[in-house]
Design a protein around this motif. Structure first.
Motif, PDB file in Angstrom:
ATOM      1  N   SER A  58      -1.365   7.149 -56.691  1.00  0.00           N
ATOM      2  CA  SER A  58       0.246   7.458 -56.304  1.00  0.00           C
ATOM      3  C   SER A  58       0.588   8.291 -57.329  1.00  0.00           C
ATOM      4  O   SER A  58       1.614   8.871 -57.609  1.00  0.00           O
ATOM      5  CB  SER A  58       0.561   5.648 -56.105  1.00  0.00           C
ATOM      6  OG  SER A  58       0.620   5.058 -57.010  1.00  0.00           O
ATOM      7  N   LEU A  61       0.113  11.412 -57.440  1.00  0.00           N
ATOM      8  CA  LEU A  61       0.973  12.126 -56.176  1.00  0.00           C
ATOM      9  C   LEU A  61       2.406  11.849 -56.196  1.00  0.00           C
ATOM     10  O   LEU A  61       3.141  13.021 -56.198  1.00  0.00           O
ATOM     11  CB  LEU A  61       1.318  11.417 -55.015  1.00  0.00           C
ATOM     12  CG  LEU A  61       2.024  11.001 -53.934  1.00  0.00           C
ATOM     13  CD1 LEU A  61       2.310  12.648 -53.514  1.00  0.00           C
ATOM     14  CD2 LEU A  61       2.105  10.471 -52.899  1.00  0.00           C
ATOM     15  N   GLY A  64       3.267  14.453 -59.369  1.00  0.00           N
ATOM     16  CA  GLY A  64       2.743  16.043 -58.816  1.00  0.00           C
ATOM     17  C   GLY A  64       4.021  16.168 -58.187  1.00  0.00           C
ATOM     18  O   GLY A  64       4.006  17.508 -58.053  1.00  0.00           O
ATOM     19  N   ILE A  65       4.932  15.574 -57.829  1.00  0.00           N
ATOM     20  CA  ILE A  65       5.997  16.369 -57.204  1.00  0.00           C
ATOM     21  C   ILE A  65       6.858  17.441 -58.326  1.00  0.00           C
ATOM     22  O   ILE A  65       6.916  18.700 -58.006  1.00  0.00           O
ATOM     23  CB  ILE A  65       6.845  15.220 -56.998  1.00  0.00           C
ATOM     24  CG1 ILE A  65       6.471  14.588 -55.530  1.00  0.00           C
ATOM     25  CG2 ILE A  65       7.897  16.173 -56.347  1.00  0.00           C
ATOM     26  CD1 ILE A  65       7.256  13.264 -55.644  1.00  0.00           C
ATOM     27  N   TYR A  68       5.784  21.270 -57.969  1.00  0.00           N
ATOM     28  CA  TYR A  68       6.265  22.566 -57.770  1.00  0.00           C
ATOM     29  C   TYR A  68       6.792  23.293 -58.076  1.00  0.00           C
ATOM     30  O   TYR A  68       8.010  24.190 -57.910  1.00  0.00           O
ATOM     31  CB  TYR A  68       7.111  21.730 -55.910  1.00  0.00           C
ATOM     32  CG  TYR A  68       5.297  21.093 -55.136  1.00  0.00           C
ATOM     33  CD1 TYR A  68       4.848  22.114 -54.643  1.00  0.00           C
ATOM     34  CD2 TYR A  68       5.152  19.896 -55.824  1.00  0.00           C
ATOM     35  CE1 TYR A  68       3.491  22.058 -53.898  1.00  0.00           C
ATOM     36  CE2 TYR A  68       3.660  19.286 -54.640  1.00  0.00           C
ATOM     37  CZ  TYR A  68       3.131  20.576 -53.947  1.00  0.00           C
ATOM     38  OH  TYR A  68       2.268  20.150 -53.327  1.00  0.00           O
ATOM     39  N   PHE A 162      -0.868  21.906 -54.734  1.00  0.00           N
ATOM     40  CA  PHE A 162      -1.265  21.281 -53.386  1.00  0.00           C
ATOM     41  C   PHE A 162      -2.529  20.737 -53.755  1.00  0.00           C
ATOM     42  O   PHE A 162      -2.370  19.877 -52.311  1.00  0.00           O
ATOM     43  CB  PHE A 162      -0.893  22.766 -52.374  1.00  0.00           C
ATOM     44  CG  PHE A 162      -0.872  22.541 -50.995  1.00  0.00           C
ATOM     45  CD1 PHE A 162       0.029  21.306 -50.117  1.00  0.00           C
ATOM     46  CD2 PHE A 162      -2.148  22.328 -50.556  1.00  0.00           C
ATOM     47  CE1 PHE A 162      -0.354  21.018 -49.140  1.00  0.00           C
ATOM     48  CE2 PHE A 162      -2.141  21.952 -48.850  1.00  0.00           C
ATOM     49  CZ  PHE A 162      -1.627  21.543 -48.001  1.00  0.00           C
ATOM     50  N   THR A 165      -1.677  17.568 -54.587  1.00  0.00           N
ATOM     51  CA  THR A 165      -1.614  16.248 -53.851  1.00  0.00           C
ATOM     52  C   THR A 165      -2.006  15.723 -52.291  1.00  0.00           C
ATOM     53  O   THR A 165      -2.072  14.937 -52.381  1.00  0.00           O
ATOM     54  CB  THR A 165       0.191  17.088 -52.567  1.00  0.00           C
ATOM     55  OG1 THR A 165       0.724  17.135 -53.610  1.00  0.00           O
ATOM     56  CG2 THR A 165       0.108  16.904 -51.245  1.00  0.00           C
ATOM     57  N   SER A 168      -4.631  13.372 -53.767  1.00  0.00           N
ATOM     58  CA  SER A 168      -4.208  12.008 -54.422  1.00  0.00           C
ATOM     59  C   SER A 168      -3.767  11.759 -52.953  1.00  0.00           C
ATOM     60  O   SER A 168      -4.684   9.997 -52.712  1.00  0.00           O
ATOM     61  CB  SER A 168      -2.706  11.728 -55.301  1.00  0.00           C
ATOM     62  OG  SER A 168      -1.577  12.948 -53.474  1.00  0.00           O
TER      63      SER A 168
END
Length: 687
Positions: A58, A61, A64-65, A68, A162, A165, A168
């Protein structure tokens, strides 16, 4: 060596390097929190491994936002996400410390509604070390401000972001597969929230809880009358007949439900420095007309007191997450004790509570249950020194309850909710005349002092019942709603019990609460039958001569010889006359010895576990689907909430009109003379 550190710093000066640093620091603090602040019951190599790695998927994830985005925005997003996740950890540390559970969406949504002074409690729970969860954020900000780490302004390639993501999600899937292999049905069966956090992680628990909550809300809209058939079939199969020796023994009498806040069974006959903590309740417990149950357990989950009330007055279980009273008390159809007694026996019903009516959504739920009156804080004269902790002190509460109580048309059903023995167990010096225990635990030690105060308040009320004449024509029920000392205080519990240490069996026994029924027609004794709060309503109805053959109730009459003596807990564990099941560990109920089950015992355990699972799941069907709206009970009309108004002006006017109509109140029986002088209290605030 210098070249190594140079390469490390160069790596940290890239977006991916900073991202990995944030992930590692977050993983480290989360794992340390698991180990130091939660009691997750980790055992075996696989569970140890899953606990170690479960923060990583988590974290990859969510952080990782930020990948972008580019430049400063990416870095700020990582810090903001870190802060939000850290706050989630921080809030759970505080909540878990007191309630041995994790926050749920139901609890978060309900906090504003119940106005339950959580801020005050959290200040008592808070420790300086709790803020360590924010330490990594402070360090990262300082590293950026002093340019030890420089912001990489180059855009991070989309395909790499990506890929992280996707990675994850693959790790989450692998983690769940390994967890489900170790604990079959982890998310499909009824488990303690500790299991989900232990196997999957705190963030995954939050996501699953949100999913569950939304699923529950949609269940009601899809429910239909046919869904009730399987529930009725289960109840009919497990129905028990009343004991003919007790059925109707106290028919037509008033009923008092005295709610002993956070009161545990071990307090009965318990002494500190040679002094009884609860001499008045002890005397009541051993009274010649009291049936007391010494193997009676609370069965609450996150709803705590509201779960206890739900079971006590509906014989329906509380929810796995949140509070049924908060989530469904305003909207669902119920067939609760107040309306059942009114329609079957002409009872007037009233609840008395020295705090705000919105606490646990009582102002709405009580209308759904059919309470004629709800006397809450606006009915009581208040001064700053009249309150402590969560509301009005018990002695003052009882004193100011008498003027309303004496006006109720008889027979009546009256519930009185005490408050002083509520965490954080605060009491001013003027009311403290009992020694604290010496366990060294600041939460535990004052517990006996507030319990002693509650006992004194009950003693004063009991004397009033005798002097006013109410005792002769009343059934008085005392019950403890839930634990006062959670299982997180193991060293202190061991000292209280005079043991070197406590195991799961000891902790299960420690969660017993009192349940006792006093009536002039009862032959007093201590009953060793195993039961819980779910069993109160059918037991009481039978004593009052009211059959519950066709009701949707999941409890069983404790006085019936047919009672199976199985007590389900909300997390799927249970206690029976043969077993104490706590997680994967099974104990002999009588001896406390851990069992290595033979085939016969395994078969019996599986049978009892099926009963527990079916009881909980069927009760959940009723609550989530609001299935009682489809249930037609002969001679019973569903409650219309619009018929009830708890505003003081309206209620007092209605009470006067009802009194003139029936002329059966205590004042009427006393020739129009008030019984208020019959109540005597030594409360220093009233002198």
């Amino acid at each position: 060596m210098a070249g190594f550190f140079k390469r490390i710093r160069a790596g940290l000066n890239t977006t991916i390097g900073f991202y990995l640093l944030v992930v590692v620091l977050f993983w480290l603090k989360t794992y340390l929190t698991y180990r130091t602040d939660f009691t997750l019951g980790v055992s075996g190599g696989m569970q140890q491994f899953l606990l170690l790695v479960n923060p990583i998927p988590s974290a990859l994830l969510l952080f990782g936002i930020a990948l972008y985005f580019r430049g400063k925005l990416a870095y700020w997003l990582m810090l903001i996400i870190d802060f939000l996740q850290s706050t989630w950890i921080f809030a759970n540390i505080l909540y878990y410390r007191e309630f041995s559970d994790f926050l749920s969406l139901g609890i978060i949504k309900g906090t504003g509604n119940v106005q339950n002074n959580l801020g005050k409690s959290f200040l008592e729970i808070l420790r300086p070390g709790d803020f360590i969860v924010y330490l990594d954020i402070v360090i990262l900000i300082l590293l950026l401000l002093f340019k030890v780490i420089k912001i990489d302004k180059r855009p991070f390639k989309f395909r790499y972001a990506f890929s992280i993501t996707i990675l994850s999600f693959l790790l989450m899937f692998a983690e769940y597969s390994a967890a489900n292999a170790n604990r079959s049905g982890l998310l499909t069966r009824t488990f303690d929230n500790n299991y989900i956090v232990k196997y999957l992680g705190l963030n995954e628990y939050a996501a699953f809880n949100v999913y569950q909550t939304q699923k529950e809300s949609s269940t009601r809209s899809k429910a239909k009358a046919a869904d009730l058939k399987s529930v009725q079939s289960f109840i009919k199969k497990n129905q028990v007949s009343p004991n003919v020796s007790y059925f109707g023994k106290e028919k037509g009498k008033n009923v008092f439900i005295i709610h002993l806040e956070s009161f545990q069974q071990f307090l009965i006959d318990y002494k500190v420095d040679g002094k009884e903590v609860t001499p008045n309740i002890n005397k009541f417990y051993h009274n010649q007309h009291t049936i007391a149950f010494d193997n009676f357990y609370h069965q609450v989950a996150q709803g705590k007191t509201s779960d206890a009330e739900m079971m006590l007055e509906n014989s329906l279980y509380g929810l796995p997450q949140g509070s049924a009273m908060v989530s469904y008390g305003s909207s669902n159809t119920f067939q609760a004790a107040p309306s059942l007694l009114h329609q079957a026996g002409g009872y007037t019903s009233a609840a008395f509570h020295g705090d705000v009516p919105t606490f646990w959504n009582r102002n709405n739920t009580y209308k759904s249950w059919g309470y004629d009156y709800f006397f809450s804080d606006s009915y009581y004269k208040n001064k700053p020194n009249y309150n402590v902790g969560y509301g009005m002190k018990d002695k003052i509460f009882f004193d100011q309850t008498i003027p309303y109580l004496q006006q109720l048309p008889q027979p009546f059903y009256a519930k009185m909710i005490t408050l002083t023995n509520h965490y954080p167990y605060e009491l001013d010096k003027a009311n403290t005349d009992f020694p604290a225990t010496q366990t060294g635990d600041s939460t535990v030690d004052p517990y006996v002092q507030t319990a002693h105060y509650l006992d004194q308040a009950f003693g004063e009320f009991q004397q009033y019942l005798e002097k006013s004449g109410l005792a002769k024509n009343s059934v008085v029920v005392l019950y403890g709603d839930h634990y006062g000392i959670s299982n997180n205080h193991r060293p202190a519990i061991a000292k209280l019990l005079g043991k070197k240490s406590v195991n799961k069996y000891d902790l299960a026994q420690f969660q017993k609460v009192p349940f006792m029924i006093n009536g002039s027609n009862l032959d007093g004794h201590i009953d060793h039958i195993y039961g819980g709060e779910i069993d109160v309503l059918p037991t009481l109805l039978h004593l009052l001569g009211i059959k519950n053959d066709n009701t949707i109730q999941f409890g069983h009459d404790l006085l019936s010889s047919e009672n199976r003596q199985i007590v389900p807990f909300r997390n799927g564990d249970f206690v029976s006359s043969q077993f104490v099941k706590s997680g994967n560990t099974i104990y002999d109920s009588s001896t406390g010895k851990e069992l290595d089950l033979d085939n016969r015992q395994k078969k019996l355990l599986d049978e009892q576990q099926r009963f527990v699972n079916d009881s909980l799941s069927n009760s959940d069907k009723v609550v989530y689907g609001d299935l009682l709206r489809f249930h037609k009970l002969k001679g019973y009309q569903n409650v219309n909430k619009k018929d009830y108004d708890y505003t003081k002006k309206h209620a007092l006017k209605q009470l006067q009109q009802s009194d003139r109509k029936h002329q059966t109140s205590l004042v009427d029986q006393n020739g129009g003379k008030s019984t208020v002088p019959d109540f005597k209290t030594n409360a220093p605030e009233l002198k």
